[in-house]
Design an enzyme around this catalytic site. Structure first.
Site, short mmCIF file in Angstrom:
data_model
loop_
_atom_site.label_atom_id
_atom_site.label_comp_id
_atom_site.label_asym_id
_atom_site.label_seq_id
_atom_site.Cartn_x
_atom_site.Cartn_y
_atom_site.Cartn_z
N PRO A 46 0.77 -1.33 -0.08
CA PRO A 46 0.10 0.01 -0.04
C PRO A 46 0.76 1.15 0.06
CG PRO A 46 -0.25 -1.17 1.97
CD PRO A 46 0.31 -2.13 1.34
N ASN A 47 0.30 2.32 -0.64
CA ASN A 47 0.75 3.50 -0.84
C ASN A 47 2.01 3.71 -1.79
OD1 ASN A 47 -1.26 4.94 0.99
ND2 ASN A 47 -0.03 3.92 2.54
N ARG A 53 4.76 11.12 -2.36
CA ARG A 53 4.73 10.72 -1.11
C ARG A 53 5.92 10.86 -0.49
NH1 ARG A 53 4.82 4.43 1.08
NH2 ARG A 53 4.10 5.04 3.29
N TYR A 94 11.07 8.98 0.77
CA TYR A 94 11.11 7.87 -0.09
C TYR A 94 11.75 8.21 -1.46
CZ TYR A 94 7.92 5.91 3.31
OH TYR A 94 7.47 5.29 4.35
N ASN A 143 8.14 -5.79 -1.28
CA ASN A 143 7.81 -4.34 -0.32
C ASN A 143 6.45 -4.57 0.23
OD1 ASN A 143 7.81 -2.13 1.19
ND2 ASN A 143 9.11 -0.90 -0.41
N ALA A 181 3.13 -0.80 4.63
CA ALA A 181 2.73 -0.89 5.98
C ALA A 181 2.27 -2.40 6.47
CB ALA A 181 1.41 0.09 6.21
N GLU A 189 12.68 -9.33 1.03
CA GLU A 189 11.87 -8.38 1.56
C GLU A 189 12.82 -7.03 1.51
OE1 GLU A 189 11.21 -8.31 5.93
OE2 GLU A 189 10.48 -6.56 5.99
N HIS A 192 13.02 -2.58 1.29
CA HIS A 192 12.28 -1.36 1.82
C HIS A 192 13.18 -0.36 0.99
CE1 HIS A 192 9.63 -3.35 4.47
NE2 HIS A 192 10.71 -3.94 5.04
N ARG A 220 13.67 4.64 12.05
CA ARG A 220 12.34 5.27 12.05
C ARG A 220 11.68 5.20 13.25
NH1 ARG A 220 9.51 5.02 6.37
NH2 ARG A 220 8.57 6.94 7.25
#
Ligand code: DQA
Length: 144
Positions: free
Chosen positions: A10-11, A18, A23, A74, A77, A98, A100, A107
């Protein structure tokens, strides 16, 4: 040629606009082009998909499990709380990397937990869109 699914949660369709300070400025189309180009260098046939929907992501992971397709994921969230995505990842038979863009460990506290990491072959985080290039390299090494 080995097929690889790159799945974005998502996103991530909002890349470029964003929180670019977190990012980066590349948008999702740029990311798709980068993954396909990197795949071509590595003799990987790369398909990139993005969804905001947990059920859709689980279905794509089932597809990858049934076809023994390596996955670069990825989970966005979903990384931090989706046991459904984690359980779907646990069914994969080929490598799961995985990825990111940011480094979640630097963070907010809630980003420090990945429920996916424990069933991934490995995790690459913090290199912006280059995280995906590194992840595809990891796949190429693992399937060689
Ligand atoms: C992310 C990190 C997650 O914490 C966040 O929810 C995202 C993107 C990353 O690529 O840095 O959506 O997975």
């Amino acid at each position: 040629m080995t097929r690889v699914l790159v799945l974005n949660g998502p996103n991530l369709s909002r890349l470029g606009s964003r929180e670019p300070e977190v990012y980066g400025y590349a948008n999702h189309d740029d990311l798709v082009a980068l993954c396909i180009a990197e795949g071509a260098l590595l003799s990987l046939e790369v398909e990139v998909r993005q969804t905001d929907d947990e059920a859709q992501l689980v279905h794509w992971l089932h597809e990858a499990a049934d076809a023994s397709t390596p996955v670069v994921l990825n989970p966005a969230a979903f990384t931090h709380y989706s046991y459904a995505v984690r359980d779907a990842c646990a069914q994969l038979r080929a490598p799961l990397i995985e990825v990111h863009l940011s480094n979640p460990a630097t963070r907010e506290e809630f980003r420090h937990t990945s429920v996916v990491a424990g069933v991934a072959t490995g995790t690459i985080a913090g290199f912006g869109v280059d995280s995906y290039r590194l992840a595809l390299r990891a796949v190429a090494i693992l399937v060689a």
